[in-house]
Structure formats: structure tokens, C-alpha cells
Design an enzyme around this catalytic site. Structure first.
Site, PDB file in Angstrom:
ATOM      1  N   GLY A  11       0.838  -1.187   0.000  1.00 55.04           N
ATOM      2  CA  GLY A  11       0.000   0.000   0.000  1.00 55.04           C
ATOM      3  C   GLY A  11       0.872   1.236   0.000  1.00 55.04           C
ATOM      4  O   GLY A  11       2.095   1.139   0.062  1.00 55.04           O
ATOM      5  N   GLY A  12       0.252   2.382  -0.089  1.00 56.70           N
ATOM      6  CA  GLY A  12       1.001   3.631  -0.061  1.00 56.70           C
ATOM      7  C   GLY A  12       1.422   3.979   1.359  1.00 56.70           C
ATOM      8  O   GLY A  12       1.084   3.283   2.314  1.00 56.70           O
ATOM      9  N   SER A  15      -1.202   4.153   4.473  1.00 55.47           N
ATOM     10  CA  SER A  15      -2.434   3.579   3.916  1.00 55.47           C
ATOM     11  C   SER A  15      -3.095   2.667   4.935  1.00 55.47           C
ATOM     12  O   SER A  15      -4.215   2.203   4.725  1.00 55.47           O
ATOM     13  CB  SER A  15      -2.105   2.786   2.654  1.00 55.47           C
ATOM     14  OG  SER A  15      -1.209   1.733   2.965  1.00 55.47           O
ATOM     15  N   SER A  18       0.334  -1.492   7.628  1.00 53.53           N
ATOM     16  CA  SER A  18       0.945  -2.154   8.784  1.00 53.53           C
ATOM     17  C   SER A  18      -0.111  -2.584   9.804  1.00 53.53           C
ATOM     18  O   SER A  18      -0.054  -3.692  10.324  1.00 53.53           O
ATOM     19  CB  SER A  18       1.967  -1.237   9.458  1.00 53.53           C
ATOM     20  OG  SER A  18       3.049  -1.004   8.586  1.00 53.53           O
ATOM     21  N   ALA A  40      11.419  -6.253  12.059  1.00 51.93           N
ATOM     22  CA  ALA A  40      11.517  -4.888  11.545  1.00 51.93           C
ATOM     23  C   ALA A  40      12.807  -4.753  10.752  1.00 51.93           C
ATOM     24  O   ALA A  40      13.883  -5.062  11.262  1.00 51.93           O
ATOM     25  CB  ALA A  40      11.503  -3.902  12.713  1.00 51.93           C
ATOM     26  N   HIS A  56       4.635   2.175  16.172  1.00 51.52           N
ATOM     27  CA  HIS A  56       4.302   0.808  15.767  1.00 51.52           C
ATOM     28  C   HIS A  56       4.391  -0.159  16.952  1.00 51.52           C
ATOM     29  O   HIS A  56       3.547  -1.019  17.123  1.00 51.52           O
ATOM     30  CB  HIS A  56       5.235   0.343  14.638  1.00 51.52           C
ATOM     31  CG  HIS A  56       4.807   0.825  13.282  1.00 51.52           C
ATOM     32  ND1 HIS A  56       3.614   0.446  12.716  1.00 51.52           N
ATOM     33  CD2 HIS A  56       5.402   1.638  12.388  1.00 51.52           C
ATOM     34  CE1 HIS A  56       3.503   1.028  11.528  1.00 51.52           C
ATOM     35  NE2 HIS A  56       4.575   1.763  11.303  1.00 51.52           N
ATOM     36  N   ARG A  60       1.340  -2.403  18.654  1.00 47.93           N
ATOM     37  CA  ARG A  60       1.386  -3.854  18.854  1.00 47.93           C
ATOM     38  C   ARG A  60       1.139  -4.212  20.314  1.00 47.93           C
ATOM     39  O   ARG A  60       0.496  -5.200  20.621  1.00 47.93           O
ATOM     40  CB  ARG A  60       2.736  -4.410  18.376  1.00 47.93           C
ATOM     41  CG  ARG A  60       2.897  -4.370  16.879  1.00 47.93           C
ATOM     42  CD  ARG A  60       4.026  -5.273  16.427  1.00 47.93           C
ATOM     43  NE  ARG A  60       5.332  -4.864  16.929  1.00 47.93           N
ATOM     44  CZ  ARG A  60       6.079  -3.897  16.400  1.00 47.93           C
ATOM     45  NH1 ARG A  60       5.650  -3.236  15.356  1.00 47.93           N
ATOM     46  NH2 ARG A  60       7.244  -3.605  16.906  1.00 47.93           N
TER      47      ARG A  60
END
Lengths: 191, 142
Positions: A11-12, A15, A18, A40, A56, A60
Site C-alpha cells: 500500500g502507499g 495507507s 501495517s 523490523a 508501531h 502492537r
């Protein structure tokens, strides 16, 4: 031995690819009872990147599932021995890995045999992990719908990335293009 | 007329080769990436033209925006007329999508991108079928 599944998600920028990938991984882990691994490829080389990685990580953590995080900017294959057959692996992301591998040494990227070595190394690492675990989810970026122009470096990178995407989608059980947070399934049976 | 588009290195040509089984079917393949231009068609059969965006870029070096777009539209009309003359004739146009990046710094690149986008719209309007290729997977959008 039943081979695990391979899921490709692209995706962009921003977007929601993730987040979607994390959700897919967490859902699969609930089904299999295996460990959730997050690989990662990004290295924090500035504060903006550091903040992004933190965000991120926080996402998670909030998901209520426990993730085992690996920071592996290159040589993905080295990790494969750490995964069990019920494990779910989320790899984020291919564009960064290719960048790290290709520009490891100054001018090597210009050499065709080096390019081939990098591509086949990445594909082989993915295949190895794929064989060992329940599912591997590969996240990448949409960067090929713009002017590439006369820059040899950008051209080489784009060509390699496009070919890698084609090869991965070819063997993937499912492939998704994420647009504005909405996953559009391009390949495979609806989950 | 069949228009095939998608990002660079997404397997558009390979898809066309498979879809039309070009291993077994004769075809005239004209590639702008190899510096080729359309000078005329073989008698009958399939004609594949790849790299529309390259022709547009080259034409923009010699003429203005409007002329280039008109020139492309005229080509499309001529090709459609040619196609209609015989049932075995089919034109397949392949164009790389170069329109989704950040606005280019150079005015020339901005112009190239704009005209290419318009040329693709013109092409899609006149095509019976349009496919979008994403890493070898097709999505029929018309």
C-alpha cells in the site's frame, strides 16, 4: 508437511497497511496458538524514524497480543531457525530490506550479479521462513506508479522491487493492496 | 482495442504475452522502450504497442501539450479504423502508470505526467477493454 501460508500486503505511505498486517497476524496467531514474531527491517537513524518505530511498537502492545520483536536490517535468512511451526511471522517491510541490502556497499548496486544475489537471497530467506512457520506476512510499499526517469539508482531499485513483488505475489496464497485503510484483496480466497 | 496499464515493473508485458498466448500466436510487437515507433502495421493480426508514456515524452520535445494530445488522439482513431477493417485485427496498448508520485520538480516532468494521464484517459475511452496489472495480477476495469 503442509506448507504454511504466505500473505503479501502492500500500500502507499500511511495507507494502514501495517495495521492491517498486524491484525491479520494476530488473528492467525489466535487460531494456531503459535508465537507472534515481528521482524523490523528499519533502523532508527533519526528521531522521526525513532518515533515511527515507537508508534508501531505501541500499537502492537495495545493489540493485547505479545509480540517477539526482531530488528533485522539485512540478511533475513539468519532468523529462520528461531521460528516454530505454529508461529506467525510479520515482516515489515520489503522496501526497507531491499534498500539496506542493495546499498550495503558503495557502488556494488551497479553490478548485475550483485543485484541478482540480493534478489535471490531475499526470496530464499522468505521461502525458508515460509517453510518453517504457519504463516509469513510480508509488508511492502507501492512506489512504482510514478516517474522513474533517468536516475540509474532509482531505476535499478524500482526494477528489482517490482520483480520481487511479482515473484512474491506469484507464490503468495493471498495478496492485498491497502487503500486508505481498506484492504483490497487481489489474490486468494477471502479470509 | 485493449488498454493495459499499471505501475512500472509490474509484469504488464508478461501478462499480455500470456493472455494472448503470444508463444503460439504471431504478433507485431512495437516497443517504445527499445526506441521503436509505429510506422505501419503488418497485414492482419495482433499488434502490441508498449511504452505509450515514452512516445508522449519524446513528442513533447518537439511540440506543445495540445499538439501532442491531438496527435495521440489521431493515432488512436487511425488504429481503430484499421482494427475495424478485419475481424482478426486487434490492437493492444501498454502504458506504464507514472501519475501517482509527488509533483515533480521539473516543469517538463510535470507536463509529461499530465499529458500521459490525459492520453491514458483518451485511450481508455476508446478501448473495449482495460486491464490494470498489479504484480502480474490483472483487474479488468472496463
Amino acid at each position: 508437511m503442509a506448507e504454511g501460508s504466505l500473505i503479501f500486503i502492500s500500500g502507499g505511505v500511511r495507507s494502514g497497511k501495517s495495521s492491517f498486517a498486524e491484525k491479520v497476524a494476530a488473528d492467525l496467531a489466535k487460531q494456531t496458538g503459535g508465537n507472534l514474531h515481528y521482524i523490523a527491517a528499519g533502523k532508527a537513524y533519526d528521531s522521526e524514524m525513532e518515533a515511527r518505530i515507537q508508534r508501531h511498537k505501541e500499537d502492537r502492545r495495545k493489540s493485547g497480543m505479545s509480540w517477539i520483536t526482531w530488528e533485522q536490517p539485512a540478511r533475513l535468512a539468519e532468523l529462520s531457525e528461531f521460528f516454530g511451526e505454529n508461529d506467525i511471522i510479520l515482516f515489515d517491510c520489503l522496501t526497507t530490506l531491499l534498500n539496506n541490502e542493495l546499498f550495503l556497499a558503495e557502488d556494488l548496486w551497479r553490478k548485475q550479479d550483485f543485484q541478482e544475489k540480493v534478489s535471490s537471497g531475499i526470496l530464499q530467506a522468505i521461502a525458508e521462513i515460509h517453510q518453517r512457520c504457519k504463516a509469513i506476512i510480508i509488508v511492502s510499499n507501492e512506489v512504482l506508479n510514478e516517474l522513474i526517469g533517468g536516475n540509474k539508482l532509482v531505476f535499478t531499485y524500482g526494477e528489482m522491487l517490482g520483480r520481487l513483488h511479482q515473484k512474491i505475489v506469484e507464490v503468495a496464497n493471498q495478496a492485498y493492496l491497502v487503500e486508505a485503510g481498506i484492504p483490497v484483496q487481489m489474490k486468494g480466497e477471502p479470509a | 482495442m485493449h488498454f493495459v496499464t499499471g505501475g512500472a515493473f509490474n509484469g504488464k508485458s508478461r501478462w499480455v504475452r500470456n493472455f494472448y498466448q503470444l508463444e503460439n500466436v504471431p504478433c507485431q510487437w512495437v516497443s517504445a522502450y527499445k526506441g521503436e515507433t509505429v510506422t505501419g502495421f503488418h497485414k492482419n493480426g495482433l499488434v502490441v504497442m508498449e511504452g505509450i508514456e515514452v512516445w508522449i515524452r519524446d513528442w513533447l520535445k518537439e511540440s506543445g501539450d495540445n499538439e501532442v494530445r491531438t496527435r495521440w488522439q489521431n493515432h488512436l482513431r487511425d488504429w481503430l479504423d484499421w482494427e475495424k477493417e478485419d475481424i482478426h485485427r486487434e490492437i493492444i496498448l501498454i502504458g506504464t502508470d507514472i501519475t501517482k508520485g509527488i509533483v515533480p520538480m521539473e516543469a517538463e516532468d510535470r507536463k509529461w505526467r499530465d499529458i500521459t494521464g490525459w492520453a491514458y484517459q483518451d485511450t481508455a475511452v476508446l478501448s473495449d477493454r482495460v486491464d490494470l496489472i498489479w504484480y502480474g495480477i490483472s483487474r479488468k476495469i472496463k
